[in-house]
Every structure is written in C-alpha cells, then in structure tokens.
Design an enzyme around this catalytic site. Structure first.
Site, mmCIF file in Angstrom:
data_model
loop_
_atom_site.group_PDB
_atom_site.id
_atom_site.type_symbol
_atom_site.label_atom_id
_atom_site.label_comp_id
_atom_site.label_asym_id
_atom_site.label_seq_id
_atom_site.Cartn_x
_atom_site.Cartn_y
_atom_site.Cartn_z
ATOM 1 N N ASP A 368 10.343 5.407 0.629
ATOM 2 C CA ASP A 368 9.283 5.729 1.580
ATOM 3 C C ASP A 368 9.741 5.457 3.006
ATOM 4 O O ASP A 368 9.420 6.205 3.915
ATOM 5 C CB ASP A 368 8.008 4.929 1.261
ATOM 6 C CG ASP A 368 8.244 3.425 1.242
ATOM 7 O OD1 ASP A 368 9.377 2.998 0.969
ATOM 8 O OD2 ASP A 368 7.288 2.672 1.509
ATOM 9 N N GLU A 374 9.779 -2.856 2.044
ATOM 10 C CA GLU A 374 9.242 -1.938 1.049
ATOM 11 C C GLU A 374 10.389 -1.100 0.498
ATOM 12 O O GLU A 374 10.907 -1.383 -0.559
ATOM 13 C CB GLU A 374 8.137 -1.073 1.650
ATOM 14 C CG GLU A 374 7.362 -0.329 0.578
ATOM 15 C CD GLU A 374 5.901 -0.086 0.930
ATOM 16 O OE1 GLU A 374 5.429 -0.603 1.946
ATOM 17 O OE2 GLU A 374 5.233 0.637 0.166
ATOM 18 N N ASP A 381 5.634 10.357 -2.254
ATOM 19 C CA ASP A 381 6.377 10.821 -1.090
ATOM 20 C C ASP A 381 7.472 11.802 -1.529
ATOM 21 O O ASP A 381 7.676 12.850 -0.908
ATOM 22 C CB ASP A 381 7.009 9.632 -0.355
ATOM 23 C CG ASP A 381 6.005 8.515 -0.047
ATOM 24 O OD1 ASP A 381 5.176 8.204 -0.915
ATOM 25 O OD2 ASP A 381 6.057 7.960 1.058
ATOM 26 N N TRP A 436 1.152 11.329 -7.208
ATOM 27 C CA TRP A 436 2.271 10.385 -7.282
ATOM 28 C C TRP A 436 3.004 10.552 -8.621
ATOM 29 O O TRP A 436 4.177 10.939 -8.647
ATOM 30 C CB TRP A 436 1.760 8.959 -7.088
ATOM 31 C CG TRP A 436 1.744 8.575 -5.629
ATOM 32 C CD1 TRP A 436 2.588 7.698 -5.007
ATOM 33 C CD2 TRP A 436 0.875 9.078 -4.590
ATOM 34 N NE1 TRP A 436 2.303 7.631 -3.665
ATOM 35 C CE2 TRP A 436 1.264 8.445 -3.383
ATOM 36 C CE3 TRP A 436 -0.174 9.989 -4.548
ATOM 37 C CZ2 TRP A 436 0.631 8.707 -2.158
ATOM 38 C CZ3 TRP A 436 -0.800 10.252 -3.340
ATOM 39 C CH2 TRP A 436 -0.404 9.620 -2.171
ATOM 40 N N GLU A 655 5.033 7.628 9.567
ATOM 41 C CA GLU A 655 4.215 7.442 8.364
ATOM 42 C C GLU A 655 2.787 7.928 8.587
ATOM 43 O O GLU A 655 2.175 8.523 7.710
ATOM 44 C CB GLU A 655 4.197 5.952 8.005
ATOM 45 C CG GLU A 655 3.278 5.595 6.850
ATOM 46 C CD GLU A 655 3.405 4.137 6.444
ATOM 47 O OE1 GLU A 655 3.781 3.310 7.299
ATOM 48 O OE2 GLU A 655 3.140 3.834 5.268
ATOM 49 N N HIS A 676 9.101 7.765 7.823
ATOM 50 C CA HIS A 676 8.578 8.133 6.506
ATOM 51 C C HIS A 676 8.681 9.658 6.449
ATOM 52 O O HIS A 676 8.223 10.323 7.360
ATOM 53 C CB HIS A 676 7.095 7.792 6.461
ATOM 54 C CG HIS A 676 6.724 6.659 5.578
ATOM 55 N ND1 HIS A 676 7.146 5.377 5.795
ATOM 56 C CD2 HIS A 676 5.921 6.603 4.477
ATOM 57 C CE1 HIS A 676 6.612 4.579 4.870
ATOM 58 N NE2 HIS A 676 5.865 5.309 4.049
HETATM 59 C C1 BGC Z 1 4.059 3.639 1.051
HETATM 60 C C2 BGC Z 1 3.841 5.090 0.856
HETATM 61 C C3 BGC Z 1 3.145 5.342 -0.411
HETATM 62 C C4 BGC Z 1 1.832 4.666 -0.314
HETATM 63 C C5 BGC Z 1 0.970 4.887 -1.492
HETATM 64 C C6 BGC Z 1 2.747 2.949 1.066
HETATM 65 O O1 BGC Z 1 2.898 1.581 1.144
HETATM 66 O O2 BGC Z 1 4.816 3.367 2.169
HETATM 67 O O3 BGC Z 1 4.667 5.932 1.412
HETATM 68 O O4 BGC Z 1 3.084 6.639 -0.862
HETATM 69 O O5 BGC Z 1 1.976 3.285 -0.032
HETATM 70 O O6 BGC Z 1 -0.156 4.195 -1.436
#
Ligand code: BGC
Length: 779
Positions: A368, A374, A381, A436, A655, A676
């Site tokens: 991400d 993270e 994504d 997802w 993001e 992102h």
């Molecule tokens: C991530 C995302 C992800 C999302 C989903 C985030 O913390 O960075 O890109 O898809 O959470 O809830």
C-alpha cells in the site's frame, strides 16, 4: 569464459546443506545488529568450468565470494510466508573462484523474517535469521558440492549495529572487518555457528523477479536551512521525487562523528521534516565515520519512502564535508514496458506520479505504501491498480509470485485475507471482504488479459473456487453478499466499503451500502470464475457459475435498483459498480448513467469515489456516452480530483484525495501516505481511452489490438507506447486544423482494429502489422 546466458540449474538437493544461525539477538522492539558468516574452503586442481551458488535465508542475505559481491539482488530472498515457503536464488559464480583457498561470506539481515513488519513487534516468523547455501561445481553431469552451510562456518558481528526494514540501519565504520570474505583473513576470533533444525517448509525458486537498485537521484541541498544554531547541525536535501529506497552519502570528517539520516515525504511550513505520518517507523539511519578520507555508505538491509532527507550531527568543533547525498531507488525488477504522454502538462505529471507510485510500491509484494509502519500487500489496492501496473511495467512474474503468496494465505475455509502475506495486522478480519479479497479473481484475470497468460488462470483457478465456496457458506444470503441479516446476526464485519471516498458520508468507508459493493463484486468474481472455467475446459463449473451469475444479477437488480433507473445509496460508486459490472437492466442503463452524471454535476464536476469506484468511473462515463464528463473529472484541478495533488507539487499518488489542503493542512497523521498507488488506477483509462490503446479480451496479450482513441477535453494530442508479448505497439493522435492525424504501429504477428469516435471516419478499420499513418477528416 562467460556462462551468463546458460540457464541456471535447479537446486536439486537443498536438504544436503544445513541451516546455520546464531543465538537470538534483540527482543520485541529492539533493532539488532546484522551477523557476518564465513567459511573458507579449498579448490585443489583445476577450477570448475562452471560453478553455481544456490542460496536462501530466513531473513535477508548479502553474499560475497573472495571479496566480491555475488549478483545484484537486494533484499533477497524476498518476502514469502516463511512458515510455508522460502525462495532460493542461484548465481553463476564461476568467475569468482580462485585456485587454493576460497572464502564465501554472507551477511544476514533481519528483513521481514525477524524484523519489524507493519505495526507488529519483531520476530513475526522467527527469532533470528538463518542461512542455507550450497556452492556447487556443475560442470559434470552431477553437481559436486564445493562448500555448503554446515558446522564449519563461523560468525561475527561487524559494523552493522542495527538493521531493520522499517526502523533503519546503523553503521559504525570504525568496526569494519577488513577483507573478511577474502582468503588469508584471520578469522581466529570468530565464533562457531549454530545448526538449526531444518524447518518443514518448501524451498523453491521464485516465480517473480528479484528486487534491485535502479535510478540514483542527486539530492539538492535546500537553501535557507544549511546552518542551524546550537550544537546540532542539520543539512536538508530534496531529491525532487518521492521515492522508495535509501540514501547514499559520500562524506569525510572526524573519526567517530555520527551522522543521523532522517527521511520524509513532505516538509512542514517551517521547512522541517514531516515525519508524523510514519507512525512507529523510525525510518532513520546512522553512520559513524571512521575518519581519514572520503567515505561512501549506503545501508543494506533497510528502505524508506521519502522525497527529503536530513543529515544531523552534533557540532563538536569539526564538521564533516558532505560531498554528495543521493537517493537510490529500489524496487522489484519489473522492466518498463509502457509510456503515455499528451498535450496537457499536468496530466503528464499525473502519469509520472502513477509510474512512481508503482515503482515505490512494487517491492516483493504490491504494498500500500513504502514509508509508514505498514508496507503490506493490501489486496484491495493491488486489484484496483493491476491493469495500470501491467501497462507501465512487466508485472507478470511479479503477480505469479504474489498470487502464490495469496494461495499460501488463503485460510482452510477459503477466506482471502486483506493483506498478503498474511500478517494478522491491526486486528484485521480473516476475510478481506468485497473488492479486497476479490483480488483472487481480478488479479489473475488481468494478467491473463494483459499478457495472454492462461497459465496463471490454471494455477489460480482452485483458489477462485475455494473463495466462492467460502462466500456461499458464510457471506451470502439470497445471493446478496454481506446481506445485513447475516452481518448483523453474526456481528460480521461488512468490508472496507468504498475506502476513503469523499462522497459526503463523512465516513472513512464512504457511503455506498456495503451489501451493494459486496454483491456487485460477487457478480464480477463469479463472472471471472465462469470465464476462467470455460477457458480451462471445465464445462460443468462454467455452467454452474453462469447460472449463479444470472441469479446474482437478478438479486442485485431487485435489491439495489429502482424501476426508474436509480441505484440505491445515491453515490457515484454505487452507479459506477452497477453500470460497469452490468447489473442494471439494459433498458435502464441510459437513465442510470444520467443519474450518475447528475451526481457529478451536483458535485461541481468532482470525483466522489474511493478505492472501489475510482478504477471504473471513467470507463463507465465513456461507455455510457458521457466522455465530456469524464474529461471534466480528469482535468479538474480543485479538490477532490486527480490533478489537485499534482497542482500542489505531488510527485506520487496520494493515499487520500485530501492528504494535504491549503485550508486544513495535513490530514490525520494516523493514515496519511503520500505514496499509495490506488487512485493511480485512472492510468488504465488514460492509456486505453485518452490515447486509445486496448487489448481485445477475445485475443488477450495484444494479439489483436484495438485502437480506440477518444480525443476530448482540452487535449490536442495524446500517445501511448507499449512493449507487448508480440513486440512494440503504439498510437499517437493529433487534432490539427480540421483533421485527426493518426500514427499507429502494429507489431509482427498481431492485427488491429481501428475504432473511431464521431465525427471521424477511416477508410480502413482493419490493420495488419507495420506502421500506419492516417489523416482523417470529419465525415
Ligand atoms: C491501507 C490501505 C488499505 C486500507 C484498507 C489502509 O491502512 O493503507 O491502502 O486498502 O487500509 O482498509
């Protein structure tokens, strides 16, 4: 003699080598040193005509033979679920061997295996890195082992005092070991290694590309903050590009001086580094000078996401001389294949930002983001961006590898987790939920379409089936996925919704009903499974999924659409999904599209979609006859829009639509990445529709190319170029006087169809291989 081009043999017998390690260093939140390992061995008689090193690690390895580095890979052997499998690398090392004494030396870093992963404590997979290697003479018909990991190896600590992917690296050049991986070195004070019981995991060659170093960007010293009063000195540098990688420094100065290198994506209004969005990722490297001349250093076992860095030191009267500070870009070795350009400079910057978002996040797994704690393989994504990714770079092997990770992560009952490899981060649910988890359909299907690779469908089809079984069992009622009856009764989590949509709902998950998103993606997934079954010749499955698909469509229509063509929930994303996945009765498409346009106009031509709707909105607008609206969204410069970040200096995709605004400054530091790629999914539309380069799903992999340019907005020309499996194809259009000029290239072995918008007419619609130049006038 060079043997480079010969394929490398497989590692037939990894079990003949022994895993070596040392006692655990460091605990849950510490940042421990990297350990140096070595073994000396003799080659008596002639040197082998061909020698190959097979090597892997639980952790990261960097290998040297006789003082020379083996290969160019970084962060090898990469990230897999080490409880299930680890990948090995093979290198032709014939040219590195010497008659008599030889030495193989390996530095082991923590990496994903025992370092920090996301927000978690260290040691997710194991306490301490371990190494498995075998150097083999492969000149004859059976390989002969020259040296393998065993109890004769010895170990030592060295200059790398701390190493961690998220936290950074600390290097004390005063502790360098000298020629530790060369013959003649005295390793008398090194310690014997420990032998690790062989873990019961599979050891195989990676189906994906290795990670490598790529561009090197010079850092520009920022004026104004060159000197800071007090004992602390700071130099700040700007690489002009948000990137993933690390900083290489060339400095000279007093022995023992410590340079701290901090990284950030943004500067605060006072010019200092904005690091709040990194959360617990320390993202700081340390270098201690040995003194006595120019020293060059780049960390080995860490990476950061940054555009700026600062060097900080204590002024003890004698300051370092900084000769250069460079940004080393690191990502998986996915070769560049696609180029896009047009007459609109901001859109060209957007295309560049999309590409850099990809470079920054395609590192072993599609992550991400590269900067905060993270950096996970978020499925949502990846599925949103994959078509765009497959244009800009060759990501075929990369996704073969990640889909293997996905299969490893799929639970016994068939659930597909939100992040892959599965790290059980942030208390996330076991099932990634709508959009997802549907990466399990969308990603292999995209690779099939973009590369004509049906092998990936064969490999991955069982996972699709298992996931559909899982949905039927746990997540679907009356063909509605995430039906409130089940969600409420079982206190189920309904999914991430239309993540980060600014649709007026005020919710991070947006306002589109979760059962609507769920059912739309359910229909889409079943549709892909049906097509896949058909391609693979599984007739019965195909029939079953065709029937199921029809039932889901009916259920969707009944529950989420009205006879007047409204889609309930009233969000842009609701309409987009219903239209894109063909979930609106044919007769109501026109009115549904009109409603979508009304929503956009009411929003003053601003986008209101999140991660879920964004990849499709432009396609839907074009397909339903609203190209003008699509261009208005594309060229929109005020927030929320794709060009708002560009106008504000972005060099990657943010993001959030509102990661930073002049009115509010930075968004919530808890989740504010400036790198992102998800919203970069619009790249697919820019290529396929603005420039007009498309594959034909009936002949995937560009065997049959569809040139479908759709000039619009303020654009006067656009072009796209792509290296396809058949060779290079390109399209360029230009509006000139009253004509449309077209330059088209069809590679050998491919054919093409030209599909023109009104008012343009072409005498020829079918094109064979070669270059074609057409000047069209309006009919
Ligand atoms: C991530 C995302 C992800 C999302 C989903 C985030 O913390 O960075 O890109 O898809 O959470 O809830």
């Amino acid at each position: 003699m060079t043997t480079e081009t010969k394929p490398l043999p497989d590692w037939n017998n990894p079990a003949a080598a022994q895993w070596i390690t040392c006692p655990p260093l460091g605990g849950a939140r510490s940042v421990p040193p990297a350990v140096y390992y070595r073994r000396s061995f003799q080659i008596s008689g002639a040197l082998p005509a061909r020698a190959v090193l097979h090597i892997t690690a639980l952790g990261l390895f960097d290998c040297e033979i006789n003082g020379r580095r083996v290969g160019h890979d970084v962060f090898a052997p990469g990230w897999t679920d080490y409880r299930i499998r680890v990948h090995y690398h093979s290198y032709d090392v014939t040219d590195l061997l010497l008659p008599g004494e030889n030495v193989i030396g390996v530095i082991l870093g923590d990496g994903w295996y025992s370092g920090h992963v996301a927000e978690k404590d260290r040691q997710l997979y194991g306490e301490q890195p371990a190494l498995l290697a075998s150097l083999e003479n492969v000149s004859g018909s059976t390989p002969v082992v020259l040296a393998a990991t065993d109890a004769d190896w010895v170990r030592s600590l060295g200059p790398i005092l701390e190493n961690d992917l998220l936290m950074g690296e600390a290097y004390d050049a005063r502790r360098e070991l000298g020629a530790w991986s060369s013959p003649g070195f005295n390793a008398g004070n090194w310690t014997p290694v420990l032998i690790l019981d062989s873990p019961a995991i599979s050891i195989e060659r990676s189906p994906g590309p290795p990670v490598r170093r790529h561009e090197i960007l010079p850092g520009k010293l920022l004026a104004g903050d060159a000197e800071v009063a007090g004992p602390q000195r700071i130099r700040r540098f700007d690489f002009g590009q948000n990137l993933t990688g690390r900083v290489r420094i060339r400095v000279s100065g007093p022995r023992g001086l410590n340079l701290r290198i901090r990284h950030a994506e943004f500067l605060k209004p006072d010019g200092s580094l904005y690091t709040e969005n990194l959360r617990t990722a320390r993202a700081t490297d340390h270098y201690t000078l040995k003194g006595g001349g120019l020293e060059e250093w780049e960390p080995r076992f860490t990476f950061h996401g940054f555009r700026y860095c600062e060097l900080v030191w204590q002024d003890v009267g004698s300051n370092p001389f900084i000769e250069s500070v460079e940004g080393v870009v690191i990502h998986s070795d996915t070769p560049r294949t696609g180029h896009f350009a047009c007459s609109h400079p901001l859109l060209n910057q957007l295309a560049s930002n999309i590409l850099w978002g990809q470079k920054s996040n395609f590192l072993e797994v599609p992550t991400d983001c590269p900067q905060r704690d993270e950096r996970l393989g978020w499925t949502g994504d990846a599925q949103a961006f994959i078509r765009t990714a497959a244009f800009f770079m060759d990501v075929r092997g990369f996704f073969h590898k990640w889909l293997q990770d996905l299969r490893d992560a799929q639970s016994a009952d068939g659930a597909v987790p939100p992040v892959i490899p599965q790290t059980h981060s942030f208390g996330l649910p076991g099932d990634g939920g709508p959009a997802w988890a549907d990466a399990t359909f969308i990603c292999p299907w995209a690779i099939y379409l973009c590369y004509g690779d049906s092998g990936i469908l064969r490999e991955h089809y069982p996972s699709m089936v298992r996931y559909l079984d899982y949905l039927a069992e746990y997540k679907v009622k009356n063909h509605i996925r995430m039906h409130p009856d089940i969600v409420e009764a079982d206190s189920l989590w309904g999914g991430f919704g239309d993540w980060l949509a600014l649709d007026g709902s005020g919710r991070t998950e947006g306002g589109t009903p979760k059962d609507l998103i769920g059912t739309a993606f359910y229909a889409h997934g079943v549709d892909i499974a049906e097509k896949t079954a058909e391609l693979l010749g599984y007739e019965a499955d195909a029939d079953r999924y065709r029937k199921l698909h029809g039932e889901i469509v009916d259920a969707f229509i009944a529950r989420f659409t009205t006879p007047a063509g409204h889609v309930i929930g009233g969000t842009q994303t609701g309409y987009v999904l219903a239209l894109h996945f063909n979930l609106v009765p044919e007769a109501l498409r026109v009115s549904a599209a009109k409603e979508l346009v009304r929503l956009i106009v009411r929003n003053d031509y601003h986008i209101g979609t999140g991660f879920v709707g964004t990849p499709y909105i432009q396609h839907v607008l074009e397909a339903t006859g609203h190209l003008d609206i699509a261009y208005k969204l594309l060229e929109q410069e005020t927030f929320p829009s794709w060009l708002f970040p560009v106008k504000n200096g972005a060099t990657t995709i943010w993001e959030r639509w509102d990661g930073w605004t002049p009115e509010k400054g930075f968004q919530d530091v808890g989740m504010n990445s400036f790198n992102h790629y998800a919203y970069g999914a619009v790249g697919d539309w820019m290529v396929s529709t603005v420039a007009g380069l498309q594959f034909d799903p009936a002949q995937p992999g560009y065997g049959h190319i569809i040139f479908k340019p759709r000039p619009g907005g303020t654009l006067t020309w656009a072009e796209a170029r792509l290296r396809t499996p058949h060779g290079e194809t390109s399209i360029r259009w230009e509006l000139k006087d009253a004509s449309l000029l077209l330059d088209l290239v069809v590679p050998k072995g491919a054919t093409a169809t030209l599909d023109l918008p009104r008012p343009w007419n072409s005498p020829r619609a079918q094109l064979g291989a070669g270059a074609h130049r057409l000047t069209l006038t309006s009919a």
